[in-house]
Design a protein around this motif. Structure first.
Motif, PDB file in Angstrom:
ATOM      1  N   ILE A  29     -13.662  29.317 -43.435  1.00 39.16           N
ATOM      2  CA  ILE A  29     -13.891  30.628 -42.934  1.00 39.16           C
ATOM      3  C   ILE A  29     -15.321  30.895 -42.579  1.00 39.16           C
ATOM      4  CG2 ILE A  29     -13.990  33.034 -43.868  1.00 39.16           C
ATOM      5  CD1 ILE A  29     -11.631  31.872 -45.851  1.00 39.16           C
ATOM      6  N   VAL A  30     -16.332  30.309 -43.418  1.00 36.92           N
ATOM      7  CA  VAL A  30     -17.696  30.428 -43.072  1.00 36.92           C
ATOM      8  C   VAL A  30     -17.965  29.562 -41.660  1.00 36.92           C
ATOM      9  CG1 VAL A  30     -19.859  29.570 -43.750  1.00 36.92           C
ATOM     10  CG2 VAL A  30     -18.514  30.629 -45.333  1.00 36.92           C
ATOM     11  N   GLN A  31     -17.319  28.524 -41.444  1.00 43.32           N
ATOM     12  CA  GLN A  31     -17.589  27.983 -40.065  1.00 43.32           C
ATOM     13  C   GLN A  31     -17.220  28.570 -39.014  1.00 43.32           C
ATOM     14  OE1 GLN A  31     -15.640  24.261 -41.105  1.00 43.32           O
ATOM     15  NE2 GLN A  31     -17.520  23.149 -41.410  1.00 43.32           N
ATOM     16  N   GLU A  32     -16.050  29.280 -39.035  1.00 38.02           N
ATOM     17  CA  GLU A  32     -15.398  29.989 -38.100  1.00 38.02           C
ATOM     18  C   GLU A  32     -16.255  31.190 -38.010  1.00 38.02           C
ATOM     19  OE1 GLU A  32     -13.019  30.905 -34.699  1.00 38.02           O
ATOM     20  OE2 GLU A  32     -13.103  28.949 -35.934  1.00 38.02           O
ATOM     21  N   THR A  33     -16.919  31.927 -38.786  1.00 39.52           N
ATOM     22  CA  THR A  33     -17.801  33.241 -38.794  1.00 39.52           C
ATOM     23  C   THR A  33     -19.125  32.810 -38.144  1.00 39.52           C
ATOM     24  OG1 THR A  33     -16.820  34.061 -40.751  1.00 39.52           O
ATOM     25  CG2 THR A  33     -18.825  34.951 -40.158  1.00 39.52           C
ATOM     26  N   LEU A  49     -27.911  32.472 -42.655  1.00 40.78           N
ATOM     27  CA  LEU A  49     -28.784  33.065 -43.882  1.00 40.78           C
ATOM     28  C   LEU A  49     -28.257  34.630 -44.077  1.00 40.78           C
ATOM     29  CD1 LEU A  49     -31.362  33.229 -45.541  1.00 40.78           C
ATOM     30  CD2 LEU A  49     -32.698  34.255 -43.514  1.00 40.78           C
ATOM     31  N   ALA A  50     -27.710  35.162 -43.104  1.00 47.49           N
ATOM     32  CA  ALA A  50     -27.124  36.473 -43.159  1.00 47.49           C
ATOM     33  C   ALA A  50     -25.970  36.360 -44.154  1.00 47.49           C
ATOM     34  CB  ALA A  50     -26.634  37.247 -41.946  1.00 47.49           C
ATOM     35  N   LEU A  51     -25.146  35.287 -44.047  1.00 49.26           N
ATOM     36  CA  LEU A  51     -23.956  35.016 -44.897  1.00 49.26           C
ATOM     37  C   LEU A  51     -24.218  34.895 -46.216  1.00 49.26           C
ATOM     38  CD1 LEU A  51     -21.785  32.776 -42.556  1.00 49.26           C
ATOM     39  CD2 LEU A  51     -21.034  35.175 -43.546  1.00 49.26           C
ATOM     40  N   VAL A  52     -25.573  34.056 -46.602  1.00 48.01           N
ATOM     41  CA  VAL A  52     -26.000  33.824 -47.931  1.00 48.01           C
ATOM     42  C   VAL A  52     -26.342  35.164 -48.503  1.00 48.01           C
ATOM     43  CG1 VAL A  52     -27.864  32.776 -49.106  1.00 48.01           C
ATOM     44  CG2 VAL A  52     -26.723  31.525 -47.588  1.00 48.01           C
ATOM     45  N   ALA A  55     -23.433  37.353 -49.279  1.00 52.96           N
ATOM     46  CA  ALA A  55     -22.724  36.679 -50.503  1.00 52.96           C
ATOM     47  C   ALA A  55     -23.933  36.942 -51.890  1.00 52.96           C
ATOM     48  CB  ALA A  55     -22.556  35.218 -50.464  1.00 52.96           C
ATOM     49  N   TRP A  56     -24.888  36.911 -51.759  1.00 53.73           N
ATOM     50  CA  TRP A  56     -25.781  37.125 -52.793  1.00 53.73           C
ATOM     51  C   TRP A  56     -25.634  38.743 -53.272  1.00 53.73           C
ATOM     52  CZ3 TRP A  56     -27.498  34.495 -56.556  1.00 53.73           C
ATOM     53  CH2 TRP A  56     -28.476  35.175 -57.565  1.00 53.73           C
ATOM     54  N   ASP A  57     -25.793  39.373 -52.360  1.00 49.66           N
ATOM     55  CA  ASP A  57     -25.607  40.900 -52.372  1.00 49.66           C
ATOM     56  C   ASP A  57     -24.414  41.311 -53.227  1.00 49.66           C
ATOM     57  OD1 ASP A  57     -28.233  41.352 -51.398  1.00 49.66           O
ATOM     58  OD2 ASP A  57     -27.248  42.284 -49.634  1.00 49.66           O
ATOM     59  N   LEU A  58     -23.356  40.701 -52.837  1.00 45.44           N
ATOM     60  CA  LEU A  58     -22.073  40.977 -53.273  1.00 45.44           C
ATOM     61  C   LEU A  58     -22.029  40.514 -54.911  1.00 45.44           C
ATOM     62  CD1 LEU A  58     -19.316  40.094 -50.668  1.00 45.44           C
ATOM     63  CD2 LEU A  58     -19.595  42.223 -51.813  1.00 45.44           C
ATOM     64  N   TYR A  59     -22.799  39.374 -55.341  1.00 51.87           N
ATOM     65  CA  TYR A  59     -22.660  38.947 -56.351  1.00 51.87           C
ATOM     66  C   TYR A  59     -23.447  39.708 -57.560  1.00 51.87           C
ATOM     67  CZ  TYR A  59     -24.362  35.821 -60.200  1.00 51.87           C
ATOM     68  OH  TYR A  59     -24.912  35.540 -61.527  1.00 51.87           O
ATOM     69  N   GLU A  60     -24.761  40.099 -56.691  1.00 50.23           N
ATOM     70  CA  GLU A  60     -25.620  40.954 -57.626  1.00 50.23           C
ATOM     71  C   GLU A  60     -24.977  42.364 -58.008  1.00 50.23           C
ATOM     72  OE1 GLU A  60     -28.816  40.873 -58.851  1.00 50.23           O
ATOM     73  OE2 GLU A  60     -28.411  38.648 -58.543  1.00 50.23           O
ATOM     74  N   THR A  61     -24.005  42.856 -56.925  1.00 45.31           N
ATOM     75  CA  THR A  61     -23.371  44.195 -56.962  1.00 45.31           C
ATOM     76  C   THR A  61     -22.378  43.908 -58.280  1.00 45.31           C
ATOM     77  OG1 THR A  61     -23.903  44.779 -54.937  1.00 45.31           O
ATOM     78  CG2 THR A  61     -21.994  45.882 -55.982  1.00 45.31           C
ATOM     79  N   HIS A  62     -21.728  42.793 -58.282  1.00 46.73           N
ATOM     80  CA  HIS A  62     -20.561  42.576 -59.292  1.00 46.73           C
ATOM     81  C   HIS A  62     -20.911  41.854 -60.350  1.00 46.73           C
ATOM     82  CE1 HIS A  62     -18.124  45.003 -56.436  1.00 46.73           C
ATOM     83  NE2 HIS A  62     -18.522  44.482 -55.480  1.00 46.73           N
TER      84      HIS A  62
END
Length: 66
Positions: A29-33, A49-52, A55-62
């Protein structure tokens, strides 16, 4: 196009390798994106970097939900 057909998480002895299994399933999924972003003119490093950051924002939020 990548399909989102996740296998269930590993159980038993295989559960110790949960992170690796999740990464294995997410990698296509990441490779295709990133491939699509590069095809649209994005720099590969910027797309990764944008994907990272997403993902980090989602982690922090949840994080409190975990």
């Amino acid at each position: 196009m990548v399909e989102f057909n996740f296998d269930g998480p590993p159980v038993g002895d295989a559960a110790a390798d949960l992170s690796s299994e999740c990464q294995r399933q997410l990698l296509p999924i990441v490779q295709e994106t990133v491939r699509a972003a590069v095809a649209a003119g994005w720099n590969q490093k910027d797309a990764l970097l944008a994907l990272v950051e997403v993902a980090w924002d989602l982690y922090e939020t949840h994080r409190e939900d975990l």
